[in-house]
Design a protein around this motif. Structure first.
Motif, PDB file in Angstrom:
ATOM      1  N   UNK A   1      -4.407 -16.404  -9.317  1.00  0.00           N
ATOM      2  CA  UNK A   1      -3.582 -16.103  -8.157  1.00  0.00           C
ATOM      3  C   UNK A   1      -2.099 -16.067  -8.515  1.00  0.00           C
ATOM      4  N   UNK A   2      -1.691 -16.870  -9.478  1.00  0.00           N
ATOM      5  CA  UNK A   2      -0.312 -16.823  -9.936  1.00  0.00           C
ATOM      6  C   UNK A   2       0.014 -15.488 -10.584  1.00  0.00           C
ATOM      7  N   UNK A   3      -0.917 -14.975 -11.415  1.00  0.00           N
ATOM      8  CA  UNK A   3      -0.707 -13.681 -12.064  1.00  0.00           C
ATOM      9  C   UNK A   3      -0.669 -12.561 -11.033  1.00  0.00           C
ATOM     10  N   UNK A   4      -1.574 -12.612 -10.070  1.00  0.00           N
ATOM     11  CA  UNK A   4      -1.608 -11.586  -9.035  1.00  0.00           C
ATOM     12  C   UNK A   4      -0.337 -11.611  -8.190  1.00  0.00           C
ATOM     13  N   UNK A   5       0.153 -12.801  -7.900  1.00  0.00           N
ATOM     14  CA  UNK A   5       1.362 -12.923  -7.076  1.00  0.00           C
ATOM     15  C   UNK A   5       2.554 -12.234  -7.727  1.00  0.00           C
ATOM     16  N   UNK A   6       2.613 -12.248  -9.044  1.00  0.00           N
ATOM     17  CA  UNK A   6       3.725 -11.592  -9.738  1.00  0.00           C
ATOM     18  C   UNK A   6       3.743 -10.089  -9.462  1.00  0.00           C
ATOM     19  N   UNK A   7       2.553  -9.489  -9.355  1.00  0.00           N
ATOM     20  CA  UNK A   7       2.476  -8.066  -9.026  1.00  0.00           C
ATOM     21  C   UNK A   7       2.830  -7.850  -7.560  1.00  0.00           C
ATOM     22  N   UNK A   8       2.294  -8.671  -6.693  1.00  0.00           N
ATOM     23  CA  UNK A   8       2.533  -8.508  -5.256  1.00  0.00           C
ATOM     24  C   UNK A   8       4.006  -8.658  -4.903  1.00  0.00           C
ATOM     25  N   UNK A   9       4.708  -9.501  -5.660  1.00  0.00           N
ATOM     26  CA  UNK A   9       6.130  -9.725  -5.411  1.00  0.00           C
ATOM     27  C   UNK A   9       7.018  -8.731  -6.143  1.00  0.00           C
ATOM     28  N   UNK A  10       6.423  -7.857  -6.952  1.00  0.00           N
ATOM     29  CA  UNK A  10       7.202  -6.877  -7.702  1.00  0.00           C
ATOM     30  C   UNK A  10       7.910  -7.451  -8.904  1.00  0.00           C
ATOM     31  N   UNK A  11       7.482  -8.630  -9.351  1.00  0.00           N
ATOM     32  CA  UNK A  11       8.138  -9.268 -10.491  1.00  0.00           C
ATOM     33  C   UNK A  11       7.612  -8.752 -11.820  1.00  0.00           C
ATOM     34  N   UNK A  12       6.426  -8.165 -11.809  1.00  0.00           N
ATOM     35  CA  UNK A  12       5.881  -7.497 -12.993  1.00  0.00           C
ATOM     36  C   UNK A  12       5.231  -6.200 -12.535  1.00  0.00           C
ATOM     37  N   UNK A  13       4.966  -5.321 -13.504  1.00  0.00           N
ATOM     38  CA  UNK A  13       4.336  -4.041 -13.175  1.00  0.00           C
ATOM     39  C   UNK A  13       2.819  -4.127 -13.133  1.00  0.00           C
ATOM     40  N   UNK A  14       2.251  -5.091 -13.856  1.00  0.00           N
ATOM     41  CA  UNK A  14       0.789  -5.168 -13.945  1.00  0.00           C
ATOM     42  C   UNK A  14       0.369  -6.579 -14.320  1.00  0.00           C
ATOM     43  N   UNK A  15      -0.881  -6.876 -14.023  1.00  0.00           N
ATOM     44  CA  UNK A  15      -1.471  -8.157 -14.424  1.00  0.00           C
ATOM     45  C   UNK A  15      -2.964  -7.948 -14.606  1.00  0.00           C
ATOM     46  N   UNK A  16      -3.546  -8.709 -15.509  1.00  0.00           N
ATOM     47  CA  UNK A  16      -4.995  -8.698 -15.664  1.00  0.00           C
ATOM     48  C   UNK A  16      -5.562  -9.802 -14.778  1.00  0.00           C
ATOM     49  N   UNK A  17      -6.318  -9.401 -13.763  1.00  0.00           N
ATOM     50  CA  UNK A  17      -6.875 -10.344 -12.791  1.00  0.00           C
ATOM     51  C   UNK A  17      -8.335  -9.981 -12.548  1.00  0.00           C
ATOM     52  N   UNK A  18      -9.033 -10.845 -11.852  1.00  0.00           N
ATOM     53  CA  UNK A  18     -10.415 -10.542 -11.525  1.00  0.00           C
ATOM     54  C   UNK A  18     -10.507  -9.439 -10.477  1.00  0.00           C
TER      55      UNK A  18
END
Length: 261
Positions: free
Chosen positions: A180-197
Motif C-alpha cells: 500500500x505504501x508503494x501504491x500510494x506513491x503512484x496515487x499521490x503522483x510522487x512516482x510514475x510507476x510501482x510494482x504492486x499486486x
C-alpha cells in the motif's frame, strides 16, 4: 521465544490501533475462551488483504452474532516480527510462505498453515499512463521514477524475481514497507510507476491503471493462513479461517482479483 515483558509491551502498543481497526460496533470484546465464532477474533493480515478481509470480517460477524473481528493490516514481515515478539493475535494471513515460515519456525502457529489464495504483480501507473509504460523495460527509461516494496516484504521479493526474469535492472526512488505504501506513491503522483499486486491496483482503479506483464507469472505469491498457538480465542480463529476458505470467502477474494491456489 516469547517473554512476558515482550508480550506486555507489544500488547500495550497495539491495543489502541487494534481496537480502532475492529469491524464491529459493539459487544463486550471478550474473546478468551469464546466458542467458535464468538467474542473477539484478532487477525493479523497482509496489507494487500485490506479490502477483502474487511468485507469478509463484516460477513463473518453477521453470520456469528456477538463476534467482533479486529484487524491489524501491515507488511507481512512486520506482522511476523510482531507475532514472534508476543503480540496478541488469533490468526495470521501472510502474503508469502517464507514470511509465514518465520512464525511456524518459531513454534507460534497452531498446526500447518493453509494456502488460501495467490496473487500476481502488475505495474501501477497514473490513470492515463502519461509515461506510456507498457512493460518492465520501460521502467528504466530516463525520467521514469519507480517505487518498489522493500526486499524483505513479500511484494518486494516478488518484484525482484520478476525483474530478474525480465533481465531488467532498475534503481527505485523509494522502497516501501508494504504494497500500500508503494501504491500510494503512484496515487499521490510522487512516482510514475510501482510494482504492486493486481488486487491492489484493482482496488485503486479510480486513480491508477494496472499494466500486466508476462514476467509476473514467474513471481506469483501464495498466501498462507494459520491460527496462532497462543491465540486467546482459538475457536473463533479457526471459525474465521474456515469462513475465509468457504465458498462465501472465496467469492469475495476472487472478486478482488485473487487467484485460487
Amino acid at each position: 521465544m516469547r517473554t512476558a515483558r515482550a508480550r506486555g509491551a507489544l500488547a500495550a502498543a497495539l491495543t489502541l490501533a487494534l481496537s480502532l481497526a475492529g469491524c464491529g460496533d459493539g459487544g463486550d470484546g471478550g474473546g478468551a475462551g469464546g466458542s467458535a465464532g464468538t467474542g473477539t477474533v484478532t487477525v493479523f493480515a497482509a496489507a494487500s488483504l485490506t479490502e477483502s478481509f474487511t468485507r469478509i470480517g463484516h460477513d463473518f460477524e453477521a453470520a456469528h452474532p456477538g463476534t467482533i473481528v479486529v484487524f491489524n493490516f501491515a507488511g507481512s514481515s512486520a506482522l511476523a516480527t510482531q507475532i514472534n515478539q508476543g503480540a496478541p493475535a488469533d490468526v495470521f494471513a501472510s502474503a508469502a510462505p517464507a514470511t509465514m515460515a518465520t512464525v511456524t519456525g518459531a513454534g507460534n502457529a497452531d498446526g500447518a498453515p493453509t494456502t488460501f489464495v495467490r496473487n500476481q504483480l502488475v505495474i501501477a501507473v497514473a490513470k492515463e499512463n502519461p509515461k506510456g509504460v507498457g512493460g518492465l523495460a520501460d521502467l528504466t527509461r530516463p525520467g521514469v521514477t519507480v517505487a518498489l516494496c522493500a526486499p524483505q516484504v513479500p511484494c518486494g521479493g516478488a518484484a525482484r524475481t520478476a525483474l530478474d526474469a525480465a533481465g531488467v535492472t532498475l534503481t527505485p526512488v523509494t522502497l516501501e514497507q508494504d504494497v500500500r505504501g508503494a501504491l500510494a506513491k503512484v496515487r499521490l503522483g510522487e512516482v510514475d510507476a510501482a510494482l504492486v499486486y493486481r488486487t491492489d491496483a484493482r482496488a485503486a482503479a479510480a486513480d491508477v491503471t494496472g499494466i500486466e506483464f508476462p514476467e509476473s507469472a514467474r513471481a506469483v505469491n501464495d498466501y498462507p493462513i494459520a491460527v496462532l498457538k497462543d491465540a486467546s480465542n482459538p475457536a473463533g480463529g479457526r471459525a474465521f479461517v474456515d469462513h475465509v476458505r468457504s465458498d462465501a470467502g472465496r467469492a469475495v477474494l476472487t472478486q478482488a482479483g485473487f487467484q485460487s491456489p
